[in-house]
Design an enzyme around this catalytic site. Structure first.
Site, mmCIF file in Angstrom:
data_model
loop_
_atom_site.group_PDB
_atom_site.id
_atom_site.type_symbol
_atom_site.label_atom_id
_atom_site.label_comp_id
_atom_site.label_asym_id
_atom_site.label_seq_id
_atom_site.Cartn_x
_atom_site.Cartn_y
_atom_site.Cartn_z
ATOM 1 N N HIS A 42 0.833 -1.195 0.000
ATOM 2 C CA HIS A 42 0.000 0.000 0.000
ATOM 3 C C HIS A 42 0.871 1.250 0.000
ATOM 4 O O HIS A 42 2.065 1.202 0.318
ATOM 5 C CB HIS A 42 -0.920 0.029 1.227
ATOM 6 C CG HIS A 42 -0.185 0.315 2.501
ATOM 7 N ND1 HIS A 42 0.657 -0.601 3.100
ATOM 8 C CD2 HIS A 42 -0.132 1.436 3.289
ATOM 9 C CE1 HIS A 42 1.173 -0.088 4.188
ATOM 10 N NE2 HIS A 42 0.729 1.159 4.328
ATOM 11 N N ASP A 59 0.755 5.095 1.792
ATOM 12 C CA ASP A 59 0.073 5.810 2.870
ATOM 13 C C ASP A 59 -0.725 6.967 2.290
ATOM 14 O O ASP A 59 -0.198 7.754 1.493
ATOM 15 C CB ASP A 59 1.084 6.345 3.883
ATOM 16 C CG ASP A 59 1.821 5.225 4.614
ATOM 17 O OD1 ASP A 59 1.246 4.134 4.767
ATOM 18 O OD2 ASP A 59 2.974 5.461 5.041
ATOM 19 N N HIS A 113 4.915 0.213 -0.182
ATOM 20 C CA HIS A 113 5.674 -0.580 0.769
ATOM 21 C C HIS A 113 4.790 -1.648 1.416
ATOM 22 O O HIS A 113 3.560 -1.625 1.276
ATOM 23 C CB HIS A 113 6.308 0.316 1.836
ATOM 24 C CG HIS A 113 5.319 1.142 2.615
ATOM 25 N ND1 HIS A 113 4.663 2.237 2.076
ATOM 26 C CD2 HIS A 113 4.850 1.042 3.883
ATOM 27 C CE1 HIS A 113 3.855 2.774 2.967
ATOM 28 N NE2 HIS A 113 3.948 2.049 4.083
ATOM 29 N N ARG A 169 8.144 -8.238 15.933
ATOM 30 C CA ARG A 169 8.724 -6.997 15.428
ATOM 31 C C ARG A 169 7.857 -5.836 15.886
ATOM 32 O O ARG A 169 6.635 -5.945 15.939
ATOM 33 C CB ARG A 169 8.793 -7.038 13.899
ATOM 34 C CG ARG A 169 9.232 -5.721 13.261
ATOM 35 C CD ARG A 169 9.337 -5.842 11.741
ATOM 36 N NE ARG A 169 9.704 -4.583 11.140
ATOM 37 C CZ ARG A 169 8.859 -3.766 10.513
ATOM 38 N NH1 ARG A 169 7.588 -4.105 10.402
ATOM 39 N NH2 ARG A 169 9.277 -2.631 9.996
#
Length: 382
Positions: free
Chosen positions: A247, A249, A303, A313
């Site tokens: 996607h 942002d 990204h 993470r």
């Protein structure tokens, strides 16, 4: 590269959404259960197109901000050239000597670790409700029922024009008084990120050759930005799931700090490439709103985040946003140089409405938003 979900998705009403949560099942928001799943639930499975493997590490020069902050014009122009090359290519770069105290970043990670380690029942007291952007979300199962991201998030707003400490109040009222210190740390963290983001907008103006280098800084000085803390649990089927799908942002600028586990990937040079974590660096992504503000000259960064079998993470993302009623329009001197407008006038509230109510953000959000805007709001103009 288009994401596989590049069609308009009209989201259900809050009543229907409650049914979706029941349909998806409570286990989808319990991260302690996710890590024990040997068979990946179908709701978390992504398509082969989205799961194409990455090819190597993205090797790009980092932007050293020390000279810019010192007022060194030669160093400033050097930084602006690196930013220009990156933004015209893929919309991603990293900054060092950014002025954010390492102890503040470390404290922010430590504090949010405490939240994500809470029992699910406690985290759900801060659950994001339909129509509200702030709160806890497990896999975004409150909004979607397929291609769910393998992550849990805590999102809250930041407005440095507010008379009250907005972030402190969020933690105290939504999570509890025992998280007041977390609120204090994140109030400071957001203040630092907002200050840094305004400096980066000045560099962006310089890199674009805007006559008034303070144009974007002044545009963004007011506005409620977004802070999002992400936790990606271990996954027993990392070849089928994604922490975050491909996607761009919809916001203007993203400043991300990722821990040392790694997992961020950027689509650059016509392939997915990994971004190695650097303790001393912050990741900067151009978002759709700034793409419009640059009249399409700078790319919104495509990204995703992958997950792994062995380690959780964490990442901290600050999203710079303008005031909701601000008209998103490129500077006039940039339009004159390019000769034509690429996107019509819109407000951040228009794009926010589109992504919250009508469309799941992907690589084609801005293109589909423009079509929707011109259809649903005939007064929109170029």
């Amino acid at each position: 590269m288009d994401s596989s979900s590049s069609t308009v998705l009209f989201l259900p009403s809050p009543v229907e959404l409650q049914g979706q949560r029941d349909h998806c099942g409570v286990s989808l928001v319990d991260s302690s259960l996710w890590q024990k799943q040997t068979n990946l639930p179908v709701e978390f499975t992504w398509s082969k197109r989205d799961l194409v493997s990455s090819h190597g590490e993205l090797m790009e020069p980092v932007v050293d901000l020390e000279g810019f902050f010192r007022g060194d014009e030669v160093a400033t122009q050097r930084a602006a050239r690196i930013i220009k090359d990156a933004c015209m290519s893929h919309g991603f770069f990293q900054v060092i000597n950014h002025g954010i105290d390492a102890s503040l970043i470390s404290a922010a990670h430590d504090q949010i670790d405490n939240f994500f380690k809470l029992p699910t029942s406690r985290k759900l007291k801060a659950q994001r409700m339909p129509g509200n952007m702030w709160g806890y979300s497990g896999a975004h199962a409150d909004r979607f029922c397929s291609k769910l991201p393998w992550k849990e998030t805590l999102s809250f707003g930041f407005d440095d024009c507010s008379l009250n400490p907005m972030v402190v109040n969020f933690f105290k009222s939504n999570i509890g008084k025992d998280f007041e210190q977390t609120g204090i740390i994140y109030q400071k963290y957001c203040e630092a990120m907002k200050c840094l983001s305004l400096g980066i907008t000045e560099l962006l103006a310089i890199s674009l050759g805007i006559n008034d280098r303070l144009h974007y800084r002044e545009f963004f000085e007011e506005g409620c930005s977004i802070m999002r803390c992400n936790n990606y649990p271990t996954c027993q089927a990392p070849d089928l799931a994604l922490g975050t799908g491909p996607h761009c942002d919809p916001t203007s600028l993203t400043i991300l700090h990722q821990d040392q586990v790694g997992g961020l990937e950027v689509f650059a040079n016509n392939r997915w490439q990994s971004v190695r974590p650097r303790d001393d660096a912050l990741v900067i992504n151009i978002g759709d709103t700034f793409t419009a503000l640059s009249n399409g000259k700078y790319m919104s960064c495509l990204h995703r985040a992958v997950v792994n079998r062995f380690a959780e993470r964490r990442s901290l993302a600050f999203f710079l946003c303008p005031r909701e009623d601000k008209v998103v329009r490129p500077p006039q001197d940039l339009i004159c140089r390019q000769g034509t407008r690429i996107y019509p006038d819109f407000t951040w509230s228009d794009l926010l409405e589109f992504t919250q109510k009508h469309y799941r953000s992907d690589s084609a959000t801005l293109e589909n938003f423009t079509k929707w805007l011109l259809t649903s709001k005939p007064t929109a103009k170029f």
